[in-house]
Enzyme design. Structure first.
Site, PDB file in Angstrom:
ATOM      1  NE  ARG A  23      38.226  40.367  37.894  1.00 54.70           N
ATOM      2  CZ  ARG A  23      38.273  39.767  36.705  1.00 54.70           C
ATOM      3  NH1 ARG A  23      38.936  40.328  35.720  1.00 54.70           N
ATOM      4  NH2 ARG A  23      37.658  38.619  36.505  1.00 54.70           N
TER       5      ARG A  23
ATOM      6  NE  ARG B 167      24.380  45.811  38.735  1.00 56.68           N
ATOM      7  CZ  ARG B 167      24.716  44.529  38.741  1.00 56.68           C
ATOM      8  NH1 ARG B 167      24.270  43.714  39.666  1.00 56.68           N
ATOM      9  NH2 ARG B 167      25.512  44.045  37.807  1.00 56.68           N
TER      10      ARG B 167
ATOM     11  NE  ARG C 241      47.436  33.647  46.372  1.00 53.68           N
ATOM     12  CZ  ARG C 241      48.102  33.214  47.425  1.00 53.68           C
ATOM     13  NH1 ARG C 241      49.422  33.082  47.367  1.00 53.68           N
ATOM     14  NH2 ARG C 241      47.474  32.928  48.541  1.00 53.68           N
TER      15      ARG C 241
ATOM     16  NE  ARG D 239      36.449  31.110  42.571  1.00 48.27           N
ATOM     17  CZ  ARG D 239      36.617  31.981  41.583  1.00 48.27           C
ATOM     18  NH1 ARG D 239      35.849  33.049  41.499  1.00 48.27           N
ATOM     19  NH2 ARG D 239      37.533  31.807  40.670  1.00 48.27           N
TER      20      ARG D 239
ATOM     21  CD  GLU E 257      38.921  28.853  42.592  1.00 51.77           C
ATOM     22  OE1 GLU E 257      37.927  28.434  41.971  1.00 51.77           O
ATOM     23  OE2 GLU E 257      39.398  29.981  42.416  1.00 51.77           O
TER      24      GLU E 257
ATOM     25  CE1 TYR F  26      41.259  38.113  37.125  1.00 52.32           C
ATOM     26  CE2 TYR F  26      41.798  39.844  38.694  1.00 52.32           C
ATOM     27  CZ  TYR F  26      41.105  38.696  38.368  1.00 52.32           C
ATOM     28  OH  TYR F  26      40.266  38.139  39.286  1.00 52.32           O
TER      29      TYR F  26
ATOM     30  CG  ASP G 228      37.059  39.090  32.595  1.00 54.77           C
ATOM     31  OD1 ASP G 228      37.412  38.338  33.529  1.00 54.77           O
ATOM     32  OD2 ASP G 228      36.579  40.222  32.777  1.00 54.77           O
TER      33      ASP G 228
HETATM   34  N1  UDP Z   1      36.456  39.993  45.821  1.00 54.24           N
HETATM   35  C1  UDP Z   1      36.200  40.144  47.166  1.00 54.24           C
HETATM   36  N2  UDP Z   1      35.220  39.399  47.748  1.00 54.24           N
HETATM   37  C2  UDP Z   1      34.472  38.523  47.053  1.00 54.24           C
HETATM   38  C3  UDP Z   1      34.707  38.377  45.670  1.00 54.24           C
HETATM   39  C4  UDP Z   1      35.726  39.116  45.089  1.00 54.24           C
HETATM   40  O1  UDP Z   1      36.862  40.922  47.836  1.00 54.24           O
HETATM   41  O2  UDP Z   1      33.602  37.854  47.635  1.00 54.24           O
HETATM   42  C5  UDP Z   1      37.555  40.763  45.230  1.00 54.24           C
HETATM   43  C6  UDP Z   1      38.877  40.001  45.322  1.00 54.24           C
HETATM   44  O3  UDP Z   1      39.923  40.927  45.511  1.00 54.24           O
HETATM   45  C7  UDP Z   1      38.969  39.352  43.960  1.00 54.24           C
HETATM   46  C8  UDP Z   1      38.413  40.458  43.089  1.00 54.24           C
HETATM   47  O4  UDP Z   1      37.333  41.007  43.869  1.00 54.24           O
HETATM   48  O5  UDP Z   1      40.281  39.015  43.630  1.00 54.24           O
HETATM   49  C9  UDP Z   1      37.910  40.016  41.757  1.00 54.24           C
HETATM   50  O6  UDP Z   1      36.919  39.025  41.924  1.00 54.24           O
HETATM   51  P1  UDP Z   1      36.437  38.108  40.715  1.00 54.24           P
HETATM   52  O7  UDP Z   1      35.221  37.395  41.155  1.00 54.24           O
HETATM   53  O8  UDP Z   1      36.361  38.918  39.474  1.00 54.24           O
HETATM   54  O9  UDP Z   1      37.651  37.082  40.630  1.00 54.24           O
HETATM   55  P2  UDP Z   1      37.876  35.810  39.662  1.00 54.24           P
HETATM   56  O10 UDP Z   1      36.536  35.246  39.337  1.00 54.24           O
HETATM   57  O11 UDP Z   1      38.639  36.316  38.480  1.00 54.24           O
HETATM   58  O12 UDP Z   1      38.696  34.897  40.500  1.00 54.24           O
END
Ligand code: UDP
Length: 386
Positions: free
Chosen positions: A187, A191, A264, A295, A320, A368, A370
């Site tokens: 996801r 880059r 989860r 976060r 969170e 999952y 978006d």
């Molecule tokens: N992820 C990570 N470190 C980070 C942010 C994301 O390892 O700092 C990984 C983690 O496994 C997470 C996945 O990337 O579940 C997808 O992150 P995303 O930000 O897309 O999650 P969402 O916003 O859907 O909670």
């Protein structure tokens, strides 16, 4: 609800004789889009939701003039122009661009993985040097990555995996990285440019004035009942509409007859601070496992068009915490490992046989998704109906 001109029916006003073309179970984005399209075609819809408000997980609460994303940060991003135009017809979106900062034991890194991250991690300043470094760190992974750990290491190497991915992911999902599917880490973009945009999509933003305006716009003129649990009176609800659109958890719909799917869950702690700007960005990820939360979200930064709010001396920050899902708690993320996917297929086979019921959205499809996927799927589903 503020600036909401939807007719919220109360139980005593409700007429049992009334019939609907569609009963929509769940007032989240999937059903709001479906109801909007159905209403445009002259269909009679009733939306019900067990929560006390509309909008599902995109619901915002206005605190001190700030639109607080009560169920986690939502940034709309899409490559689909039709979806983008559709949502912008309901409410204009601003040009917010997510640039997440990762905090590992007080050391800050840019996300997603890009030249700023590589420079901070290794002091490498060119794409060739960064590629060389990553290649030297993923030598032991060969073949197609079969889990999140292999996928992450092959994309960004051990150092970044250990600093920014492993511990964050394991606390987020409550299980080891090698037990999680590889697609989860894909996801995030990787880059070789100095570009901190979290998404690759062409279009990105949040609704001006918050997500409630989007939901209220979609549900304008649609009958809605909140604090109303479908399962408490399922036979009754089923009797008043020709079709049901169900956006809740699929295993719950079938009374968990084949067992529980795993999800989860999350716990949110919202704090008001008497200061203008606590963290200088919308989302900061805590990627170490000693910090119990994943976060912190400072909501005023989403509202980039609203300078007075940005400059106000008050701010709201949400912490969170990932938590294990147990029955009765809000399910947020499907855990798409092999066991759960197989169980979902069993439920899906049952769902196909429910002729009057359409199943859609993150929980009913156990995907999952978006927001763009949800809007697109819902639009398609209604188009198939006509
Ligand atoms: N992820 C990570 N470190 C980070 C942010 C994301 O390892 O700092 C990984 C983690 O496994 C997470 C996945 O990337 O579940 C997808 O992150 P995303 O930000 O897309 O999650 P969402 O916003 O859907 O909670």
């Amino acid at each position: 609800m503020k600036d909401c001109n939807i007719q919220l029916l109360t139980s005593n006003k409700y007429s049992a004789m009334k019939r609907y073309d569609y009963l929509l179970v769940g007032a989240g984005l999937y059903n709001a889009v479906f109801a909007y399209m159905a209403r445009e075609q002259g269909k009679r819809c009733l939306v019900i939701d067990r929560r006390p408000h509309l909008g599902g997980n995109v619901y915002c609460e206005c605190i001190e003039g700030i639109h607080v994303h009560k169920y986690g940060p939502h940034i709309f991003h899409t490559n689909n122009k039709a979806v983008w135009d559709f949502v912008n017809r309901i409410v204009p979106f601003n040009r917010f661009t997510l640039q997440t900062v990762a905090n590992y034991k007080g050391h800050l890194y840019n996300l997603p993985f890009n030249m700023n991250t590589f420079y901070r991690m290794w002091g490498v300043g060119t794409p060739v040097e960064a590629m060389r470094m990553i290649k030297s760190q993923c030598g032991s992974i060969d073949g197609f990555p079969t889990n999140l750990e292999e996928q992450a290491i092959s994309l960004v190497g051990y150092d970044i995996y250990n600093t920014l991915i492993k511990e964050y992911t394991e606390k987020q999902w409550g299980r080891a990285c090698h037990e999680l599917p590889a697609f989860i880490i894909r996801r995030l973009p990787v880059r070789y440019t100095y570009d901190n945009n979290y998404f690759n999509d062409l279009y990105q933003g949040v609704p001006e004035g918050g997500y409630n305006r989007l939901i209220n716009g979609l549900l304008q003129g649609v009958e809605c009942l909140t604090s109303c649990d479908y399962f408490e009176k399922k036979p009754y609800w089923d009797s008043i509409a020709d079709k049901i659109v169900y956006s809740g958890a699929i295993d719950e719909y079938f009374g968990y007859v084949h067992g529980h799917l795993e999800y989860r869950s999350l716990r949110f702690v919202h704090n008001i601070h008497q200061t203008g700007n606590v963290q200088g960005c919308a989302i900061m990820n805590y990627t170490d496992n000693a910090t119990p939360y994943t976060r912190t979200v400072e909501h005023k930064h989403f509202d980039i068009n609203n300078r007075p709010v940005q400059e106000s001396p008050v701010t709201v920050v949400t912490t969170e915490y990932p938590v294990q899902w147990i029955k009765g708690q809000e399910p947020y993320y499907p855990i798409n490992d092999d066991r759960n996917n197989r169980l979902y297929e069993t439920y899906r086979a049952m769902a196909v046989r429910e002729q009057r019921v359409l199943f859609g959205g993150r929980l009913a499809e156990y995907k999952y998704y978006d927001m763009t996927d949800v809007v697109e799927q819902s639009m398609k589903r209604f188009e198939n109906e006509i």
